[in-house]
Scaffold this motif. Structure first.
Motif, PDB file in Angstrom:
ATOM      1  N   TYR A   1       6.060  10.823   9.435  1.00  0.00           N
ATOM      2  CA  TYR A   1       5.309   9.845   8.581  1.00  0.00           C
ATOM      3  C   TYR A   1       3.690   9.596   9.070  1.00  0.00           C
ATOM      4  O   TYR A   1       2.710   9.775   8.368  1.00  0.00           O
ATOM      5  CB  TYR A   1       5.946   8.392   8.348  1.00  0.00           C
ATOM      6  N   ARG A   2       3.696   9.680  10.394  1.00  0.00           N
ATOM      7  CA  ARG A   2       2.428   9.359  11.296  1.00  0.00           C
ATOM      8  C   ARG A   2       1.594  10.834  10.818  1.00  0.00           C
ATOM      9  O   ARG A   2       0.353  10.546  10.710  1.00  0.00           O
ATOM     10  CB  ARG A   2       2.676   9.389  12.532  1.00  0.00           C
TER      11      ARG A   2
ATOM     12  N   TRP B   1       0.171  10.427   7.417  1.00  0.00           N
ATOM     13  CA  TRP B   1      -0.868   9.402   7.420  1.00  0.00           C
ATOM     14  C   TRP B   1      -2.287  10.015   7.871  1.00  0.00           C
ATOM     15  O   TRP B   1      -3.243   9.701   7.186  1.00  0.00           O
ATOM     16  CB  TRP B   1      -0.477   8.327   8.287  1.00  0.00           C
ATOM     17  N   ASN B   2      -2.183  10.920   8.852  1.00  0.00           N
ATOM     18  CA  ASN B   2      -3.369  11.518   9.374  1.00  0.00           C
ATOM     19  C   ASN B   2      -3.818  12.558   8.557  1.00  0.00           C
ATOM     20  O   ASN B   2      -5.295  12.583   8.363  1.00  0.00           O
ATOM     21  CB  ASN B   2      -3.086  12.115  10.779  1.00  0.00           C
TER      22      ASN B   2
ATOM     23  N   ARG C   1      -3.868  10.077   3.688  1.00  0.00           N
ATOM     24  CA  ARG C   1      -3.604   8.751   3.995  1.00  0.00           C
ATOM     25  C   ARG C   1      -3.363   8.107   2.581  1.00  0.00           C
ATOM     26  O   ARG C   1      -2.384   7.227   2.444  1.00  0.00           O
ATOM     27  CB  ARG C   1      -4.727   7.787   4.566  1.00  0.00           C
TER      28      ARG C   1
ATOM     29  N   ALA D   1       0.279   8.971   1.846  1.00  0.00           N
ATOM     30  CA  ALA D   1       1.095   8.067   2.968  1.00  0.00           C
ATOM     31  C   ALA D   1       1.257   6.580   2.319  1.00  0.00           C
ATOM     32  O   ALA D   1       2.367   6.183   2.563  1.00  0.00           O
ATOM     33  CB  ALA D   1       0.539   8.089   4.299  1.00  0.00           C
ATOM     34  N   ILE D   2       0.438   6.007   1.934  1.00  0.00           N
ATOM     35  CA  ILE D   2       0.459   4.655   1.459  1.00  0.00           C
ATOM     36  C   ILE D   2       1.361   4.650   0.154  1.00  0.00           C
ATOM     37  O   ILE D   2       2.269   3.781  -0.033  1.00  0.00           O
ATOM     38  CB  ILE D   2      -0.909   4.161   1.169  1.00  0.00           C
TER      39      ILE D   2
END
Length: 275
Positions: A167-168, A171-172, A175, A178-179
């Motif tokens: 998930y990280r 996010w990178n 984003r 990911a949100i």
């Protein structure tokens, strides 16, 4: 699993596992949640990858730490343990059906790995707990288990840190997606909880909350070990996003129960005053 099993009567647990109620719960845990989540996903036009990831989470059995979480909010963990084991045993069947329906590619399940994990994480701890109950004095066992229960909760809440890596990375890379996935994971977790609560509400408050907590907790890593790459590229990011809402559950349940109890006490006090 072992620390929780030490505090449970093993004969009563075996009886609960072979009870029809445990298997009806397992069907609701995997089947009913799949119907709800897949219907909503199809309604909003979800991609095949996202649909596969979400329905794989639906098929997943309850987290092995669920009985410890149930105990932490003040409920009897025996039923939660029976639900956890039955939903875990049901998982390959529902996962196979979900992959057959929603995956367009060929797939296979690593049942050897699954059976090995069942022996290590379920059968092994049950045998050890039975031996401990047989040979350890009950007086000392109760005192020791009271101390072990505190460490069990610490172990439970340290578990998510190993599952958030993908998930990280999402996010990178993206984003905004990911949100969106985080809120989606939150909605899935709440939906699981509400389905369990609604299905068991007539059986009483404790039965409803035990079913809801058990439904909300998912052993997503076991599912990944069984199906792996066949779950699609979004499964691990979704799993990472699920960790926060899953482990926020016991805190919210404890808050709701405390608030309900305080409200009930106030009503009782006012009733006495009017009398």
């Amino acid at each position: 699993m072992l620390f929780t099993l030490i505090g449970i009567n093993q004969r009563a647990l075996v009886q609960a596992i072979f009870n029809r109620a445990a298997w009806l719960y397992a069907l609701a845990h995997g089947g009913v949640t799949t119907l709800f989540v897949s219907s909503i996903a199809l309604l909003f036009g979800a991609s095949t990858e996202l649909l596969m990831a979400a329905t794989a989470v639906c098929a997943t059995g309850s987290l092995f730490a669920t009985p410890a979480i149930v105990r932490s909010v003040g409920f009897d963990p025996l039923v939660a343990m029976a639900y956890t084991i039955s939903s875990t045993l049901m998982m390959p069947v529902i996962l196979y059906i979900n992959l057959a329906v929603f995956s367009g590619d060929e797939f296979s399940l690593d049942l050897q790995s699954y059976c090995l994990r069942l022996i290590i994480f379920i059968l092994g701890p049950m045998v050890i707990a039975s031996l401990i109950h047989k040979y350890a004095p009950q007086k000392h066992l109760s005192r020791i288990h009271g101390k072990l229960a505190q460490f069990t909760i610490l172990l439970v809440f340290s578990f998510p840190f190993g599952l958030t890596g993908q998930y990280r990375m999402l996010w990178n890379d993206d984003r905004s997606f990911a949100i969106s996935m985080f809120f989606m994971a939150f909605a899935i977790c709440v939906l699981f909880f509400m389905i369990g609560l609604a299905l068991y509400w007539r059986k009483g408050r404790e039965a409803a909350y035990v079913a809801a907590i058990t439904s909300g907790n998912r052993n997503v890593l076991l599912t990944y070990s069984v199906a792996g790459a066949f779950l699609g590229p979004l499964y691990l990011p979704l799993v990472g996003a699920l960790q926060f809402p899953i482990f926020l559950q016991p805190i919210m349940v404890k808050f709701l129960l405390r608030r309900r109890n305080i409200k009930g006490q106030r009503v009782e006090v006012n009733k006495r005053k009017t009398e």
